[in-house]
Design a protein around this motif. Structure first.
Motif, PDB file in Angstrom:
ATOM      1  N   GLY A  28       0.805  -1.215   0.000  1.00 24.57           N
ATOM      2  CA  GLY A  28       0.000   0.000   0.000  1.00 24.57           C
ATOM      3  C   GLY A  28       0.842   1.270   0.000  1.00 24.57           C
ATOM      4  O   GLY A  28       2.065   1.237  -0.174  1.00 24.57           O
ATOM      5  N   GLY A  46      -1.237  -3.230   3.942  1.00 19.25           N
ATOM      6  CA  GLY A  46      -2.133  -2.081   3.840  1.00 19.25           C
ATOM      7  C   GLY A  46      -1.393  -0.758   3.827  1.00 19.25           C
ATOM      8  O   GLY A  46      -0.161  -0.704   3.824  1.00 19.25           O
ATOM      9  N   ASP A  47      -2.147   0.332   3.850  1.00 19.51           N
ATOM     10  CA  ASP A  47      -1.582   1.676   3.868  1.00 19.51           C
ATOM     11  C   ASP A  47      -1.112   2.042   5.274  1.00 19.51           C
ATOM     12  O   ASP A  47      -1.627   1.529   6.272  1.00 19.51           O
ATOM     13  N   SER A  63      -3.992  -2.054   7.471  1.00 23.02           N
ATOM     14  CA  SER A  63      -3.580  -0.649   7.427  1.00 23.02           C
ATOM     15  C   SER A  63      -3.427  -0.081   8.828  1.00 23.02           C
ATOM     16  O   SER A  63      -4.036  -0.578   9.782  1.00 23.02           O
TER      17      SER A  63
END
Length: 94
Positions: A28, A46-47, A63
């Motif tokens: 991400g 994830g981010d 994330s």
């Protein structure tokens, strides 16, 4: 950003083909990967994730997480990490 010595690949030169696997790695936005970390195939990161140095990523990371270890495990949320950093360094979070 990635630290030195990170591995995000498979090793096609391995002689034992039974353990040679391939898979996608999805990374991400806003990720920090510490030095000498390894990300194995078929993982989604994830981010807003921090991966500590020398970690081995064997499964998906949600994330806004901070992970560490072999295999890597979530040790805290990104917000918890920021609050801890600001408190230890006596910085005001604006």
């Amino acid at each position: 950003m990635m630290g030195g010595g990170c591995v995000i690949r498979n090793l096609p030169e391995m002689k034992d083909k039974r353990i040679n696997t391939f898979g996608n790695i999805k990374i991400g936005d806003n990720i920090f990967v510490g030095a000498r970390s390894t990300i194995l195939p078929n993982v989604v990161i994830g981010d807003n994730v921090v991966i500590a140095a020398n970690s081995v990523i064997t499964k998906d990371i949600e994330s806004n997480s901070v992970v560490a270890g072999i295999p890597a495990k979530k040790i805290m949320t990104l917000d918890e990490y920021k609050n801890k950093f600001f408190k230890q360094n006596k910085v005001t979070n604006k």
